[in-house]
Design a protein around this motif. Sequence first.
Motif, PDB file in Angstrom:
ATOM      1  N   ILE A   7      26.198  -9.977  -1.562  1.00 10.95           N
ATOM      2  CA  ILE A   7      26.284 -11.362  -1.668  1.00 10.95           C
ATOM      3  C   ILE A   7      26.123 -11.917  -0.296  1.00 10.95           C
ATOM      4  CG2 ILE A   7      27.923 -13.183  -2.844  1.00 10.95           C
ATOM      5  CD1 ILE A   7      29.545 -11.065  -3.893  1.00 10.95           C
ATOM      6  N   PRO A   8      24.630 -12.395  -0.365  1.00  6.76           N
ATOM      7  CA  PRO A   8      24.210 -12.951   0.918  1.00  6.76           C
ATOM      8  C   PRO A   8      24.642 -14.280   1.186  1.00  6.76           C
ATOM      9  CG  PRO A   8      22.394 -12.606  -0.565  1.00  6.76           C
ATOM     10  CD  PRO A   8      23.342 -12.052  -1.002  1.00  6.76           C
ATOM     11  N   GLU A  13      18.661 -13.985   4.391  1.00 10.93           N
ATOM     12  CA  GLU A  13      19.165 -12.920   4.430  1.00 10.93           C
ATOM     13  C   GLU A  13      18.858 -12.274   2.954  1.00 10.93           C
ATOM     14  OE1 GLU A  13      23.954 -11.138   4.050  1.00 10.93           O
ATOM     15  OE2 GLU A  13      23.857 -13.311   4.576  1.00 10.93           O
ATOM     16  N   ALA A  14      18.867 -13.036   1.987  1.00 14.80           N
ATOM     17  CA  ALA A  14      18.506 -12.639   0.595  1.00 14.80           C
ATOM     18  C   ALA A  14      17.337 -11.796   0.482  1.00 14.80           C
ATOM     19  CB  ALA A  14      18.724 -13.668  -0.447  1.00 14.80           C
ATOM     20  N   GLY A  25      15.320  -3.213  -5.569  1.00 15.27           N
ATOM     21  CA  GLY A  25      16.312  -4.250  -5.540  1.00 15.27           C
ATOM     22  C   GLY A  25      15.979  -5.534  -6.355  1.00 15.27           C
ATOM     23  N   LYS A  26      17.057  -6.186  -6.833  1.00 15.18           N
ATOM     24  CA  LYS A  26      16.733  -7.438  -7.786  1.00 15.18           C
ATOM     25  C   LYS A  26      17.732  -8.639  -7.388  1.00 15.18           C
ATOM     26  CE  LYS A  26      14.113  -7.031 -11.263  1.00 15.18           C
ATOM     27  NZ  LYS A  26      12.665  -7.863 -11.243  1.00 15.18           N
ATOM     28  N   TYR A  27      17.078  -9.563  -7.276  1.00 11.51           N
ATOM     29  CA  TYR A  27      17.920 -11.076  -7.075  1.00 11.51           C
ATOM     30  C   TYR A  27      18.490 -11.231  -8.467  1.00 11.51           C
ATOM     31  CZ  TYR A  27      14.528 -12.362  -3.460  1.00 11.51           C
ATOM     32  OH  TYR A  27      13.694 -12.271  -2.331  1.00 11.51           O
ATOM     33  N   ILE A  47      21.272  -8.208  -5.439  1.00 15.36           N
ATOM     34  CA  ILE A  47      21.464  -9.446  -4.274  1.00 15.36           C
ATOM     35  C   ILE A  47      21.776 -10.486  -5.137  1.00 15.36           C
ATOM     36  CG2 ILE A  47      20.161 -10.509  -2.590  1.00 15.36           C
ATOM     37  CD1 ILE A  47      18.054  -8.240  -2.679  1.00 15.36           C
ATOM     38  N   ASP A  48      23.035 -10.692  -5.084  1.00 18.18           N
ATOM     39  CA  ASP A  48      23.746 -12.091  -5.990  1.00 18.18           C
ATOM     40  C   ASP A  48      23.373 -13.157  -5.351  1.00 18.18           C
ATOM     41  OD1 ASP A  48      25.455 -13.406  -6.937  1.00 18.18           O
ATOM     42  OD2 ASP A  48      26.818 -12.001  -7.520  1.00 18.18           O
ATOM     43  N   LEU A  49      22.935 -14.334  -5.988  1.00 17.02           N
ATOM     44  CA  LEU A  49      22.588 -15.492  -5.543  1.00 17.02           C
ATOM     45  C   LEU A  49      23.606 -16.539  -5.342  1.00 17.02           C
ATOM     46  CD1 LEU A  49      18.925 -16.040  -7.036  1.00 17.02           C
ATOM     47  CD2 LEU A  49      19.788 -14.568  -4.877  1.00 17.02           C
TER      48      LEU A  49
END
Length: 263
Positions: A7-8, A13-14, A25-27, A47-49
């Motif tokens: 969780i950037p 960072e994301a 990896g996926k957003y 990768i949680d936005l």
Amino acid sequence: MIKKYFIPETIEEAISLKNQYKEIGKYLAGGTILNLSFNKKKYEVYIDLRKLNLDEIKKNEKGNLEIGACVTFQKLISSEIIPEQLKKAAMLMENRNIRNIATIGGNIVGGKTVGDLIPTLIVLEAMVKVYGEEKLVLVEEYILGKDERFIEKIIIEEKNLEKLYGVRAHSRTSDDLSLIGAAVTYNKDQEKIKDIRIAVGGVASTVIRLKDIEKELEGTILEKQLLTHLIRNYVEPLTDFRGSKEFKAYLAGELVAECFEIA
Ligand SMILES: Cc1cc2nc3c(=O)[nH]c(=O)nc-3n(C[C@H](O)[C@H](O)[C@H](O)COP(=O)(O)OP(=O)(O)OC[C@H]3O[C@@H](n4cnc5c(N)ncnc54)[C@H](O)[C@@H]3O)c2cc1C
């Protein structure tokens, strides 16, 4: 299977995490597509936005509308500054549970074929602000790209909201993805139509703009029979379990004609 979950706190960072993990990896925005069981099996890193503050809707100094990539369908519908055009398109999303979590950014990236917002975003000439790129990219062009460049926000110019507008979609049941979706914008000069934009989803691998038909109709008095004939012969949908190519082409013609009628 998901093995790592980040969780950037910043977009940089994301993006750096995405560059590190590449295709595994996926957003993750609302997760309505990514959390489908077959997708969860495909990827290892999410990768949680949620902490990137991408859920704001505002008018910028030029009066243009700016919509953060993580704004949900329901937030669009509830907002006082979102124009009717986008609200109508967002209401096509099948039910409120999904509308509460599905985002506009996820719709553009994940719903390229028939995402309910995309025909409307295309006819409104909406643009995507890709992080790190100066030049805004039309949604119409963004969806043609294979890569998933990071969407920060979506921008719609005030002048494009003044045109006549219609949107229609057809799904097999009231709780299903649209089979075919369509949106149009145009201006009228007495009886003649001009400045036409037509976008249709469900007839190709992405939502498409029917530029040749727009040109053919420019400056004419709209005739439903000619319009439906042109569209049926132009689009090339695929037959699948949802419908035959003939049925989908027929629907595309009828839905576009209805868009003109209701505009
Ligand atoms: C039961 C169900 C019903 C549905 N009904 C409809 C419907 O009626 N109409 C419709 O249009 N769709 C529908 N969908 C599809 C989906 O809900 C929408 O397309 C939604 O807008 C996806 O958004 P999300 O935030 O959930 O995306 P996610 O699942 O989080 O992500 C989807 C894709 O977008 C990428 N992504 C997300 N945000 C960004 C960003 N800022 N930058 C770059 N890449 C990003 C992700 O990496 C992923 O590849 C449905 C899905 C389900 C499961």
